[in-house]
Every structure is written in structure tokens, then in C-alpha cells.
Design an enzyme around this catalytic site. Structure first.
Site, PDB file in Angstrom:
ATOM      1  N   HIS A 238      26.263   8.270 -26.306  1.00  0.00           N
ATOM      2  CA  HIS A 238      25.170   7.490 -26.897  1.00  0.00           C
ATOM      3  C   HIS A 238      24.193   8.402 -27.632  1.00  0.00           C
ATOM      4  O   HIS A 238      23.679   8.044 -28.705  1.00  0.00           O
ATOM      5  CB  HIS A 238      24.418   6.724 -25.806  1.00  0.00           C
ATOM      6  CG  HIS A 238      25.251   5.723 -25.076  1.00  0.00           C
ATOM      7  ND1 HIS A 238      25.659   5.906 -23.773  1.00  0.00           N
ATOM      8  CD2 HIS A 238      25.762   4.523 -25.461  1.00  0.00           C
ATOM      9  CE1 HIS A 238      26.375   4.862 -23.384  1.00  0.00           C
ATOM     10  NE2 HIS A 238      26.460   4.013 -24.387  1.00  0.00           N
TER      11      HIS A 238
ATOM     12  N   ARG B 182      31.441   4.248 -17.264  1.00  0.00           N
ATOM     13  CA  ARG B 182      32.258   3.957 -16.079  1.00  0.00           C
ATOM     14  C   ARG B 182      32.859   5.208 -15.444  1.00  0.00           C
ATOM     15  O   ARG B 182      33.421   5.130 -14.357  1.00  0.00           O
ATOM     16  CB  ARG B 182      33.363   2.971 -16.440  1.00  0.00           C
ATOM     17  CG  ARG B 182      32.848   1.565 -16.763  1.00  0.00           C
ATOM     18  CD  ARG B 182      33.982   0.578 -16.966  1.00  0.00           C
ATOM     19  NE  ARG B 182      33.503  -0.789 -17.001  1.00  0.00           N
ATOM     20  CZ  ARG B 182      33.167  -1.446 -18.102  1.00  0.00           C
ATOM     21  NH1 ARG B 182      33.265  -0.827 -19.270  1.00  0.00           N
ATOM     22  NH2 ARG B 182      32.732  -2.690 -18.050  1.00  0.00           N
TER      23      ARG B 182
END
Length: 330
Positions: A34, A188
Site C-alpha cells: 500500500h 492476509r
């Protein structure tokens, strides 16, 4: 830099805009992948522009039995990372803010492309994803929106929606960020135990094996195209040993299996080995597809393609992909 946290669309609309607005959409639990998106957005927006990072865990794109409830929510850390990466605003609306009347009755349909691969494994996922992306594009009103190439099918569908429905926004894809061992960064990954992580490395290794087989075949075929094509030319170059080289290159290139089939086979071999590990890798799909519609390519295909994989390790489902170009030297 100082990053402002906003919770409502009204607060966002009240901001004075100067220059281009670039938006990075996330579900939070931000990581270096990100951060790379945000830094790229900062470069695109420029010093006079504005970078908005959205943080919203969208319930519409989680199916029954998926990890909506346990999906990590780390807003304070997200705001800090976003600011350090160059964001001006973190827009973190509530579910009621995004869906004020409850679950929307009118939604975006992902169409046939949304029913393949990830769509087949997670029915309705892409309809929910496109619906929230459309809403967030309307709420944030960006000039440019950035998405990671790790979610290749998602990126392709967003581009198709923007084109088909005439959204006035530029869509930019940013290459996948990987950890040192090759594992694609994902929120995850934190679910994986040490042993599960070792098994999960098979995803990227399978993709790299397919990429290496592809590169070798492309190089051999390029060599076969370059060597003398006539007996006379071969004879003229025989003193340099080119006749034998020509024969070898042509023989090898002719004997090669189809390009797409060989790439799939190389990747599948790595995944087959990983299925015998402890814990095992449970393959969902391995696909080599045309990114325009995510249908499987044939051995006569030329152009851009995506080698994609999805698998489960323990209770964690992971996806990854790499781009490949077929016939680049034709």
C-alpha cells in the site's frame, strides 16, 4: 506530513481542492505494498495535488464463511503509514456512511469476466467490489485512482467498468510488491504460521518457474528466427560454425511444446510438489489468461498475458500473478 482523518463524505467535499486528486482504495491493514501505491500517487498528484487513501472493509465483497469478522482493522497504524508515505487524507467512512440505506438494492454487475477464476471461487465477490469502487469514486471524485497489479482480475474489471460506464477517472496499475523471499505482500500474510508461510512460497515459485520457462522458450524461438534460413546462406557461414548452430536452434525450437502449455506445466510442477508438503498447499486454480477478458490463452497466442494462481494454506487463501508477453520478438 500531517495527514487528516475524515469520516464523512461531507467532510471530504468541504476540502478545498488544488491540483490533481489521486485516490488509493484500501481495506486497511496497510503494508509496504500500500505504501508503494501511496508514494506513486504522491508523484502523480505532485506537490500541488492531493492524495486520498480510503480505508473501508467492504462487507459486500465477502462471501459466506469468508473472513469479514476477522479481517484486520488497524486504523491508527494505517493513518500513520499513509502519512509517512505521502497521503494528505485518510477517508475512513463507516458502513452506514457508504451504504446509508443498508445493503444497496442496485449494484454493479461484473458480467462474464467477473464469473471466472476469482469470481468462480467467490461468487458475487466482484459485484460487491465494483459496487463499492463505484461508490468510492463518486464520493472521492478523483482525477486518478491507483490499484495494485497483485489483484489483476480486480484491476481489469475496474478498468472495464470505468471504460464501459464512462467514469471520468484515469486508472493506474502499480506492480506487485514482494517480500525478500518472493511472497507477494498481502494483509492476509499475517495469518500464516511459520510452517504455513514456507508452503505459501510455492505460489511465487510456481509463477517464477513459469516465467523462466517462458523466457527460455522465447529466447530459443528468437534464435531460430535469426539463424540462416537458406542452404546457401548456411554454407556461406559454415566457417563460423553457424550451420550447426542453425540446425540446433531450429531442432530445439521445433521440438518445444506449445508456449502456453509449457508455461502452465512448469508452474504446475512446483504446485504439485507443494501439495505434498506439511502443511500442504491446496490449489484453487492455476491459469494463463488474456487480461482483456481473463479467458485461457492458446499456444498460438501473442501479446500480453497473466499467469495467475490461487491456493489455500491452512485457513488462509492467497492469490498471486505475474505478467508475461508472448511473441515479443516476432
Amino acid at each position: 506530513m500531517t495527514t487528516t482523518l475524515l469520516r464523512t463524505a461531507e467532510e471530504l467535499r468541504a476540502r478545498t481542492r488544488a491540483g490533481r486528486r489521486a485516490v488509493v482504495m484500501t481495506m486497511g491493514a496497510l503494508h509496504e505494498g500500500h505504501a508503494t501505491l501511496i508514494r506513486t500517487a504522491r508523484r502523480i498528484a505532485g506537490r500541488d495535488g492531493e492524495v486520498v487513501v480510503t480505508v473501508f472493509v467492504n462487507p459486500l465483497q465477502f462471501g459466506k464463511g469468508e473472513d469479514l469478522d476477522r479481517y484486520p482493522r488497524t486504523l491508527d497504524a494505517d493513518v500513520q503509514l499513509a502519512g509517512e508515505s505521502g497521503a494528505d487524507v485518510v477517508f475512513a467512512p463507516s458502513v452506514d456512511e457508504v451504504y446509508p440505506g443498508g445493503e444497496p438494492q442496485v449494484r454493479i454487475s461484473a458480467g462474464p469476466m467477473g464469473e471466472r477464476l476469482e469470481g468462480a471461487s467467490r461468487p458475487g465477490h466482484f459485484d460487491g467490489m465494483l459496487t463499492v469502487v463505484a461508490k468510492l469514486l463518486h464520493l472521492t471524485r478523483p482525477d486518478v485512482a491507483l490499484y495494485g497489479q497483485k489483484d489483476a482480475q480486480q484491476l481489469a474489471l475496474i478498468r472495464r467498468m470505468v471504460r464501459d460506464l464512462n467514469f471520468g477517472v484515469e486508472v493506474v496499475g502499480v506492480p506487485t510488491v514482494r517480500e525478500e523471499d518472493g511472497l507477494a505482500l498481502s494483509s492476509r500474510n499475517r495469518y500464516l504460521s511459520h510452517r504455513e508461510r514456507r508452503t505459501a512460497l510455492a505460489l511465487s515459485r510456481a509463477l517464477f518457474a513459469g516465467r523462466d520457462r517462458h523466457a527460455a522458450q522465447e529466447a530459443l524461438r528468437a534464435r531460430a528466427r535469426e539463424v540462416p534460413a537458406t542452404h546457401a546462406r548456411a554454407e556461406a557461414l559454415s566457417a563460423l560454425g553457424e550451420s550447426r548452430a542453425a540446425a540446433d536452434a531450429h531442432a530445439v525450437a521445433t521440438a518445444l511444446p506449445g508456449a502456453a502449455a509449457a508455461v502452465r506445466a512448469a508452474a504446475q510442477a512446483v504446485l504439485d510438489d507443494a501439495a505434498r508438503l506439511d502443511p500442504p498447499l491446496e490449489l484453487d486454480y492455476l491459469a494463463l489468461v488474456d487480461p482483456s477478458d481473463f479467458t485461457e490463452i492458446g499456444d498460438d497466442f501473442t501479446g500480453e498475458a497473466v499467469l495467475a494462481v490461487a491456493a489455500r494454506v491452512g485457513t488462509t487463501r492467497l492469490i498471486d500473478n505475474i505478467p508475461l508477453t508472448f511473441g515479443a520478438a516476432s
